[in-house]
Write an enzyme that holds these catalytic residues in place. Structure first.
Site, PDB file in Angstrom:
ATOM      1  N   SER A 293      59.887  68.548  39.966  1.00 28.40           N
ATOM      2  CA  SER A 293      60.012  69.973  40.287  1.00 28.40           C
ATOM      3  C   SER A 293      60.163  70.881  39.064  1.00 28.40           C
ATOM      4  CB  SER A 293      61.179  70.215  41.242  1.00 28.40           C
ATOM      5  OG  SER A 293      62.407  70.000  40.593  1.00 28.40           O
TER       6      SER A 293
ATOM      7  N   LYS B 235      67.318  73.178  38.702  1.00 29.35           N
ATOM      8  CA  LYS B 235      66.411  74.293  39.002  1.00 29.35           C
ATOM      9  C   LYS B 235      66.671  75.451  38.048  1.00 29.35           C
ATOM     10  CE  LYS B 235      64.917  72.256  42.770  1.00 29.35           C
ATOM     11  NZ  LYS B 235      63.739  71.485  42.724  1.00 29.35           N
TER      12      LYS B 235
END
Length: 146
Positions: free
Chosen positions: A40, A83
């Site tokens: 990700s 993230k």
């Protein structure tokens, strides 16, 4: 002789507890080494990259847009995710996927952040589970170790 052995054992246990407390405080408040996994955050952070995460900035509310953070996974509290912070409380963010023709927007509520992976096409992030409470942030990544 028994008294001498008991004294040494208790002294050893005392030092062990003392150093254990110091290590706990260092990892909880200062930071530590984290191994990131998953696609990700590619290309910024590759699968199995080792990074250093500092924890002081979350305690002093110094997290800013663009920071990469380690967060407790809102869907699975036993795991952590890595993230990028896209929006802070009060910011207007795009809540739709990059491939959507019509874009939708919303505001990040008070006490929350909006997180997205750098690899937008292969990331489960705030676009899936919504804004993340600030309290779930564990640390901010400072640099890549390896």
């Amino acid at each position: 002789m028994l008294r001498n052995g008991l004294g040494k054992t208790l002294r050893f246990l005392g030092y062990t507890v003392q150093y254990g407390c110091i290590a706990h405080c260092a990892f909880e408040y200062l930071g530590g080494i984290v191994v990131c996994s998953g696609p990700s955050m590619e290309p910024t952070i590759q699968n199995s990259d080792i990074v250093f995460s500092e924890n002081l900035s979350r305690h002093f509310y110094c997290i800013q847009k663009g920071d990469i953070v380690i967060v407790k996974n809102p869907n699975d509290p036993k795991s952590n995710i890595c993230k990028r912070v896209i929006g802070l409380e009060g910011d207007k963010v795009c809540t739709s996927n990059p491939s959507d023709f019509l874009k939708s927007h919303s505001y990040v509520p008070k006490g929350h952040v909006w997180l997205e992976g750098d690899n937008l096409r292969n990331s489960t992030d705030s676009r899936c589970y919504g804004p993340v409470p600030y309290g779930l942030i564990k640390g901010r990544i400072c640099f890549k170790v390896y």
